[in-house]
Enzyme design. Sequence first.
Site, PDB file in Angstrom:
ATOM      1  N   SER A 340      29.558   3.096  48.290  1.00 59.85           N
ATOM      2  CA  SER A 340      30.375   3.041  47.083  1.00 59.85           C
ATOM      3  C   SER A 340      30.956   1.658  46.815  1.00 59.85           C
ATOM      4  O   SER A 340      31.288   0.923  47.755  1.00 59.85           O
ATOM      5  CB  SER A 340      31.542   4.039  47.198  1.00 59.85           C
ATOM      6  OG  SER A 340      31.067   5.355  47.341  1.00 59.85           O
ATOM      7  N   HIS A 427      36.369  10.502  45.932  1.00 59.09           N
ATOM      8  CA  HIS A 427      35.728  10.986  47.151  1.00 59.09           C
ATOM      9  C   HIS A 427      36.738  11.549  48.152  1.00 59.09           C
ATOM     10  O   HIS A 427      36.479  12.591  48.774  1.00 59.09           O
ATOM     11  CB  HIS A 427      34.911   9.865  47.790  1.00 59.09           C
ATOM     12  CG  HIS A 427      33.680   9.509  47.015  1.00 59.09           C
ATOM     13  ND1 HIS A 427      32.649  10.393  46.828  1.00 59.09           N
ATOM     14  CD2 HIS A 427      33.324   8.365  46.353  1.00 59.09           C
ATOM     15  CE1 HIS A 427      31.699   9.830  46.101  1.00 59.09           C
ATOM     16  NE2 HIS A 427      32.088   8.601  45.799  1.00 59.09           N
TER      17      HIS A 427
END
Length: 488
Positions: A340, A427
């Site tokens: 990410s 997340h």
Amino acid sequence: MSKTPPDWLSKGVSLLRPGAPADAAGAARPAPAATGDARPTRTLTERMAATLRRHGEALPPRALRRVLEDLQGVTDSRTSEVEAGRRAHAVMTAYQALTADERRDVWLLMAECFAPDGAKLKTAREQYEAAEPGSPEQAQAEAKLRRASASPRARLLQRFAIPEEGLRFLVGLRAELLPVVRKDRRLAALDAELEQLFSTWFDVAFLDLKRISWDSPASLIEKLIEYEAVHDIKGWSDVKNRLDDTDRRCYGFFHPRLPGVPLIFVEVALTDAISDAIAPLLDEAATATPAHKASTAIFYSISNTQTGLRGVSFGDSLIKRVVETLREEFPKLKNFATLSPIPGLRQWLGGQAAALLPRLPDKQAQALGRHLGSLPPTADRLLAALDDAPSLGERSPLRQTLLHLAAEYLGRVGQDGKPADPVARFHLGNGARVERLNWAADLSPKGIKQSWGLMVNYLYDLKRLDKHRALLADGKVPVSGDIEGLLL
């Protein structure tokens, strides 16, 4: 279904355009020239009661009244659903021809003229509060309060969803509304009503999870290219690589009323280890790990496609469903992680560096100061030196400092009790933990601009998702031992 626009557009287009010449009917008048008029801005009610439009106002009073009549016609309880849908379609057709300022007037009409009845709402609330808890009277009062709280605005929006293209129209309307509502709080109720309805209409129970492959329709693949928000797709060969059946999968959530448009999609690479850089995943010439031999699924891009659905959460369910689908197809998969970006790191550190530097251990602060030529090290010199961050060696005190500060950014909650980084919020809120920082992992201009090339892995440990959520709810970010060792 009739596509005839309503009276306020078909009989007076010039009426809706500031500065338009008067026609034979005499309905339209040019907007008055600016004269330095300092009179206060009129409310919507005052404008509708007036005869003439003031300078700076979009729709003139006559047009406002016509629009209101047509909106009321859509919600008329005596009207069948079919006729209501026809009327809504006609309003939608006329709306598309309006300017941005004129559309704002339509939003104001929806927001202010279709609100709940304040007197009924007050009475119902007082009766509910006065009722004895747990009594039949309280249950009846609650039912009455619910009915009083239901706004005519919800009925209006529900009827706009009747035509085939109605849902797409409403999602587009909210996408236009969102940047405006921050400046004009009169529109907040309309925005809240749309978000609440969308949360129901786009509940994951009504969405279909579909795989997107190279064999999907070209129009759908074009949507991936258009909406990819993390790592830009450079062309057809790039997207083909991302959809390669050998080691890639792509899935999206679809709504039956918006065919051919993924609401959110995730790109997955099947690998033999947790990836530490994005370039190998995007390299079209890289050797692929056969999917049936892969041990790890890397979620390297998750993109929402509809701005109008902001606030409607289905990312959590998407990842869960994709994990279940992948495990069914590839039982050998053991690890599920992301690669990410850290989009907020540079901006955050620009504002926090001065406060963070004194917290460095003395030995590290001295090494950093010698490297920067300033004892003690200063925020200005630190930030200036970081422009060369990707080229720093592993033992560089500047590199070590940036890793410590990035861990601090990701491993602590902000003032609102949530992670400061938007990707981290997503997340971590889904039960992942901060697993590993990766140096020089994204050397694209975007990656350098956001985080000096740093990327992060979030690990989805399927047995500890609930534990991680509970930690986050208590204000503690779940992190690996490596990240914990970097915290100040």
